[in-house]
Design a protein around this motif. Structure first.
Motif, PDB file in Angstrom:
ATOM      1  N   GLY A  21       0.782  -1.224   0.000  1.00  0.00           N
ATOM      2  CA  GLY A  21       0.000   0.000   0.000  1.00  0.00           C
ATOM      3  C   GLY A  21       0.812   1.271   0.000  1.00  0.00           C
ATOM      4  N   LYS A  60       3.521   1.450  -4.698  1.00  0.00           N
ATOM      5  CA  LYS A  60       4.417   0.907  -5.728  1.00  0.00           C
ATOM      6  C   LYS A  60       3.671   0.692  -7.047  1.00  0.00           C
ATOM      7  CE  LYS A  60       5.098  -2.901  -3.408  1.00  0.00           C
ATOM      8  NZ  LYS A  60       4.269  -2.647  -2.216  1.00  0.00           N
ATOM      9  N   GLY A  61       2.506   0.057  -6.947  1.00  0.00           N
ATOM     10  CA  GLY A  61       1.747  -0.253  -8.165  1.00  0.00           C
ATOM     11  C   GLY A  61       1.304   1.016  -8.871  1.00  0.00           C
ATOM     12  N   LEU A 116       0.176 -13.300  -9.603  1.00  0.00           N
ATOM     13  CA  LEU A 116      -0.336 -14.339  -8.701  1.00  0.00           C
ATOM     14  C   LEU A 116      -1.861 -14.293  -8.617  1.00  0.00           C
ATOM     15  CD1 LEU A 116       2.361 -14.071  -5.885  1.00  0.00           C
ATOM     16  CD2 LEU A 116       1.922 -16.092  -7.285  1.00  0.00           C
ATOM     17  N   ARG A 117      -2.435 -13.075  -8.583  1.00  0.00           N
ATOM     18  CA  ARG A 117      -3.909 -12.983  -8.526  1.00  0.00           C
ATOM     19  C   ARG A 117      -4.528 -13.595  -9.796  1.00  0.00           C
ATOM     20  NH1 ARG A 117      -2.651  -8.709  -5.272  1.00  0.00           N
ATOM     21  NH2 ARG A 117      -2.104  -7.329  -6.985  1.00  0.00           N
ATOM     22  N   VAL A 155       7.140 -18.087  -6.694  1.00  0.00           N
ATOM     23  CA  VAL A 155       7.224 -16.723  -7.253  1.00  0.00           C
ATOM     24  C   VAL A 155       8.416 -16.600  -8.207  1.00  0.00           C
ATOM     25  CG1 VAL A 155       7.203 -14.288  -6.659  1.00  0.00           C
ATOM     26  CG2 VAL A 155       6.345 -15.931  -5.044  1.00  0.00           C
ATOM     27  N   GLY A 210       7.015  -5.329  -6.504  1.00  0.00           N
ATOM     28  CA  GLY A 210       6.691  -6.381  -5.526  1.00  0.00           C
ATOM     29  C   GLY A 210       7.592  -7.598  -5.623  1.00  0.00           C
ATOM     30  N   PHE A 211       8.668  -7.506  -6.344  1.00  0.00           N
ATOM     31  CA  PHE A 211       9.676  -8.571  -6.416  1.00  0.00           C
ATOM     32  C   PHE A 211      11.037  -7.907  -6.522  1.00  0.00           C
ATOM     33  CE2 PHE A 211      12.561 -11.618  -8.107  1.00  0.00           C
ATOM     34  CZ  PHE A 211      12.130 -12.843  -7.658  1.00  0.00           C
ATOM     35  N   ARG A 217      11.029  -9.884  -2.672  1.00  0.00           N
ATOM     36  CA  ARG A 217      10.435  -9.596  -1.364  1.00  0.00           C
ATOM     37  C   ARG A 217      11.190 -10.293  -0.243  1.00  0.00           C
ATOM     38  NH1 ARG A 217       5.083  -8.342  -3.303  1.00  0.00           N
ATOM     39  NH2 ARG A 217       3.808  -7.535  -1.620  1.00  0.00           N
ATOM     40  N   ARG A 258      -8.831   1.412  -0.889  1.00  0.00           N
ATOM     41  CA  ARG A 258      -8.386   0.909  -2.193  1.00  0.00           C
ATOM     42  C   ARG A 258      -9.440   0.009  -2.833  1.00  0.00           C
ATOM     43  NH1 ARG A 258      -2.967  -2.081  -3.512  1.00  0.00           N
ATOM     44  NH2 ARG A 258      -3.431  -3.256  -1.645  1.00  0.00           N
ATOM     45  N   SER A 302      -5.675  -0.200 -10.212  1.00  0.00           N
ATOM     46  CA  SER A 302      -5.927   0.112  -8.805  1.00  0.00           C
ATOM     47  C   SER A 302      -6.494   1.528  -8.653  1.00  0.00           C
ATOM     48  CB  SER A 302      -4.585  -0.027  -8.069  1.00  0.00           C
ATOM     49  OG  SER A 302      -4.695   0.412  -6.757  1.00  0.00           O
ATOM     50  N   LYS A 343      -8.069   8.471  -5.696  1.00  0.00           N
ATOM     51  CA  LYS A 343      -8.020   8.160  -7.132  1.00  0.00           C
ATOM     52  C   LYS A 343      -9.301   7.424  -7.511  1.00  0.00           C
ATOM     53  CE  LYS A 343      -5.194   5.747 -10.559  1.00  0.00           C
ATOM     54  NZ  LYS A 343      -4.373   4.550 -10.752  1.00  0.00           N
ATOM     55  N   ARG A 401      -9.981  -5.813  -2.406  1.00  0.00           N
ATOM     56  CA  ARG A 401      -9.225  -7.059  -2.365  1.00  0.00           C
ATOM     57  C   ARG A 401      -9.459  -7.766  -1.027  1.00  0.00           C
ATOM     58  NH1 ARG A 401      -3.161  -5.612  -4.323  1.00  0.00           N
ATOM     59  NH2 ARG A 401      -2.632  -6.781  -2.456  1.00  0.00           N
ATOM     60  N   GLU A 422      -0.288  13.445  -2.145  1.00  0.00           N
ATOM     61  CA  GLU A 422      -0.738  13.601  -3.524  1.00  0.00           C
ATOM     62  C   GLU A 422      -0.033  12.567  -4.402  1.00  0.00           C
ATOM     63  OE1 GLU A 422      -2.635  15.724  -5.496  1.00  0.00           O
ATOM     64  OE2 GLU A 422      -3.629  16.190  -3.603  1.00  0.00           O
ATOM     65  N   ILE A 423      -0.791  11.775  -5.141  1.00  0.00           N
ATOM     66  CA  ILE A 423      -0.185  10.755  -6.012  1.00  0.00           C
ATOM     67  C   ILE A 423       0.730  11.417  -7.044  1.00  0.00           C
ATOM     68  CG2 ILE A 423      -0.709   9.012  -7.791  1.00  0.00           C
ATOM     69  CD1 ILE A 423      -3.212   8.290  -6.126  1.00  0.00           C
TER      70      ILE A 423
HETATM   71  P1  AP5 Z   1       1.028  -7.307  -4.025  1.00  0.00           P
HETATM   72  O1  AP5 Z   1      -0.109  -7.199  -4.969  1.00  0.00           O
HETATM   73  O2  AP5 Z   1       2.405  -7.029  -4.522  1.00  0.00           O
HETATM   74  O3  AP5 Z   1       0.646  -6.439  -2.765  1.00  0.00           O
HETATM   75  P2  AP5 Z   1       1.508  -5.445  -1.858  1.00  0.00           P
HETATM   76  O4  AP5 Z   1       2.951  -5.330  -1.902  1.00  0.00           O
HETATM   77  O5  AP5 Z   1       0.965  -5.828  -0.560  1.00  0.00           O
HETATM   78  O6  AP5 Z   1       1.311  -4.174  -2.584  1.00  0.00           O
HETATM   79  P3  AP5 Z   1       0.015  -3.430  -2.839  1.00  0.00           P
HETATM   80  O7  AP5 Z   1      -0.471  -3.714  -4.214  1.00  0.00           O
HETATM   81  O8  AP5 Z   1      -0.971  -3.668  -1.731  1.00  0.00           O
HETATM   82  O9  AP5 Z   1       0.553  -1.987  -2.633  1.00  0.00           O
HETATM   83  P4  AP5 Z   1       1.198  -0.903  -3.565  1.00  0.00           P
HETATM   84  O10 AP5 Z   1       2.432  -0.430  -2.915  1.00  0.00           O
HETATM   85  O11 AP5 Z   1       1.282  -1.389  -4.988  1.00  0.00           O
HETATM   86  O12 AP5 Z   1       0.104   0.194  -3.414  1.00  0.00           O
HETATM   87  P5  AP5 Z   1      -0.912   0.840  -4.469  1.00  0.00           P
HETATM   88  O13 AP5 Z   1      -0.165   1.590  -5.499  1.00  0.00           O
HETATM   89  O14 AP5 Z   1      -1.930  -0.143  -4.906  1.00  0.00           O
HETATM   90  O15 AP5 Z   1       1.063  -8.772  -3.369  1.00  0.00           O
HETATM   91  C1  AP5 Z   1      -0.108  -9.378  -2.846  1.00  0.00           C
HETATM   92  C2  AP5 Z   1       0.279 -10.704  -2.216  1.00  0.00           C
HETATM   93  O16 AP5 Z   1       0.885 -11.553  -3.233  1.00  0.00           O
HETATM   94  C3  AP5 Z   1       1.322 -10.622  -1.109  1.00  0.00           C
HETATM   95  O17 AP5 Z   1       0.758 -10.369   0.167  1.00  0.00           O
HETATM   96  C4  AP5 Z   1       1.949 -12.041  -1.197  1.00  0.00           C
HETATM   97  O18 AP5 Z   1       1.126 -12.989  -0.598  1.00  0.00           O
HETATM   98  C5  AP5 Z   1       1.954 -12.297  -2.697  1.00  0.00           C
HETATM   99  N1  AP5 Z   1       3.215 -11.901  -3.343  1.00  0.00           N
HETATM  100  C6  AP5 Z   1       3.381 -10.926  -4.304  1.00  0.00           C
HETATM  101  N2  AP5 Z   1       4.657 -10.823  -4.686  1.00  0.00           N
HETATM  102  C7  AP5 Z   1       5.343 -11.750  -3.951  1.00  0.00           C
HETATM  103  C8  AP5 Z   1       6.694 -12.116  -3.857  1.00  0.00           C
HETATM  104  N3  AP5 Z   1       7.626 -11.511  -4.609  1.00  0.00           N
HETATM  105  N4  AP5 Z   1       7.036 -13.092  -2.983  1.00  0.00           N
HETATM  106  C9  AP5 Z   1       6.122 -13.724  -2.228  1.00  0.00           C
HETATM  107  N5  AP5 Z   1       4.814 -13.406  -2.252  1.00  0.00           N
HETATM  108  C10 AP5 Z   1       4.416 -12.440  -3.095  1.00  0.00           C
HETATM  109  O19 AP5 Z   1      -1.562   1.918  -3.486  1.00  0.00           O
HETATM  110  C11 AP5 Z   1      -2.410   1.560  -2.427  1.00  0.00           C
HETATM  111  C12 AP5 Z   1      -3.630   2.463  -2.342  1.00  0.00           C
HETATM  112  O20 AP5 Z   1      -3.238   3.786  -1.975  1.00  0.00           O
HETATM  113  C13 AP5 Z   1      -4.367   2.623  -3.671  1.00  0.00           C
HETATM  114  O21 AP5 Z   1      -5.730   2.673  -3.402  1.00  0.00           O
HETATM  115  C14 AP5 Z   1      -3.857   3.927  -4.241  1.00  0.00           C
HETATM  116  O22 AP5 Z   1      -4.795   4.546  -5.104  1.00  0.00           O
HETATM  117  C15 AP5 Z   1      -3.613   4.730  -2.987  1.00  0.00           C
HETATM  118  N6  AP5 Z   1      -2.463   5.631  -3.123  1.00  0.00           N
HETATM  119  C16 AP5 Z   1      -1.289   5.368  -3.753  1.00  0.00           C
HETATM  120  N7  AP5 Z   1      -0.452   6.407  -3.671  1.00  0.00           N
HETATM  121  C17 AP5 Z   1      -1.106   7.346  -2.922  1.00  0.00           C
HETATM  122  C18 AP5 Z   1      -0.750   8.637  -2.465  1.00  0.00           C
HETATM  123  N8  AP5 Z   1       0.435   9.192  -2.748  1.00  0.00           N
HETATM  124  N9  AP5 Z   1      -1.654   9.309  -1.727  1.00  0.00           N
HETATM  125  C19 AP5 Z   1      -2.844   8.754  -1.444  1.00  0.00           C
HETATM  126  N10 AP5 Z   1      -3.245   7.544  -1.853  1.00  0.00           N
HETATM  127  C20 AP5 Z   1      -2.387   6.841  -2.590  1.00  0.00           C
END
Ligand code: AP5
Length: 211
Positions: A10, A13-14, A35-36, A64, A85-86, A88, A123, A132, A138, A156, A196-197
């Motif tokens: 969160g 990164k995405g 993975l999803r 992975v 996300g890789f 990790r 989210r 996302s 957003k 999610r 701010e994004i």
């Molecule tokens: P994964 O999908 O990679 O989830 P995560 O790292 O937990 O990352 P997120 O997608 O939750 O966060 P993000 O940093 O991308 O945030 P986002 O941009 O969406 O992995 C899911 C699962 O898969 C893991 O738990 C694990 O089980 C498995 N997995 C994946 N890769 C793996 C690996 N390499 N090894 C082992 N297991 C693995 O932003 C979040 C929210 O905040 C959004 O709603 C966004 O709109 C908002 N936002 C973003 N930036 C801002 C900002 N500046 N201000 C306000 N809101 C914002």
């Protein structure tokens, strides 16, 4: 340019990977999205991954690493990519090295845990293409419908508050040591995530260009 986007769940990164891959015309490779997709299609990897993902734990390294290896061998990844996300775990970083993959920069998006917990409840992700959104920061143009592909946007399973806490714990234990790993190799650049994004995107692009 080959890059890694590192950060807590969160941290954004995405969101930043989506912006930067358009700007630099290179693919963003998200192991989470792959993975999803595997879970949705009930592939062998997906069946192995599901219970770990739902609990907010890491999927075993060998699953992975296998998925990632196939993806970076694709033609569109030959002129650079963003790994979102890789790796990790340190084992995953070592596997990347032993595949002969040269990483130019590791961009860490740094956001405090309390801000992350607040963000994650808002989210929403697209069931179709995985884009996302955030209900406040957003939003989709039409409520509940993806701007890009028109499919439904949903919360999610692993964005439930108790699972977010488990994911943060896993991050601090298993993934945060990678900051040290890449700092020692002179690759780490930290970007302070902003509210701010677009401001985070400006700082991220500046960090990539070395400004
Ligand atoms: P994964 O999908 O990679 O989830 P995560 O790292 O937990 O990352 P997120 O997608 O939750 O966060 P993000 O940093 O991308 O945030 P986002 O941009 O969406 O992995 C899911 C699962 O898969 C893991 O738990 C694990 O089980 C498995 N997995 C994946 N890769 C793996 C690996 N390499 N090894 C082992 N297991 C693995 O932003 C979040 C929210 O905040 C959004 O709603 C966004 O709109 C908002 N936002 C973003 N930036 C801002 C900002 N500046 N201000 C306000 N809101 C914002």
């Amino acid at each position: 340019m080959n890059m890694i986007f590192l950060g807590a769940p969160g941290a954004g990164k995405g969101t930043q990977a989506e912006v930067v891959c358009k700007e630099l015309n290179i693919p963003a490779i998200s192991t989470g999205n792959m993975l999803r997709e595997a879970v949705k299609n009930s592939t062998e990897a997906g069946l192995k991954a599901k219970s770990y993902m739902d609990a907010g734990e890491l999927v075993p390294d060998e699953v992975v690493i296998g998925i990632l290896k196939d993806r970076i061998a694709q033609p569109d990844a030959q002129n650079g990519f963003i790994l979102d996300g890789f790796p990790r775990t340190v084992q995953q970083a070592e596997a990347l090295e032993s595949m002969g993959v040269e990483i130019d920069k590791v961009i860490e998006i740094d956001v405090p845990d309390d801000a992350i917990i607040a963000r994650m409840s808002g989210r929403r992700v697209c069931e179709g293409c995985g884009n996302s959104y955030h209900i406040e920061y957003k939003p989709t143009k039409v409520e509940g419908i993806c701007d890009a592909c028109g499919a439904k946007v949903v919360q999610r399973i692993d964005d439930k508050p108790e699972t977010v806490l488990a994911r943060l714990k896993t991050y601090h234990e298993k993934t945060a040591p990678l900051k040290d790993y890449y700092e020692k190799r002179g690759k780490l650049v930290t970007v302070k995530g902003q509210n701010e994004i677009s401001e985070t995107s400006r700082l991220t692009l500046a960090a990539i260009k070395g400004e």
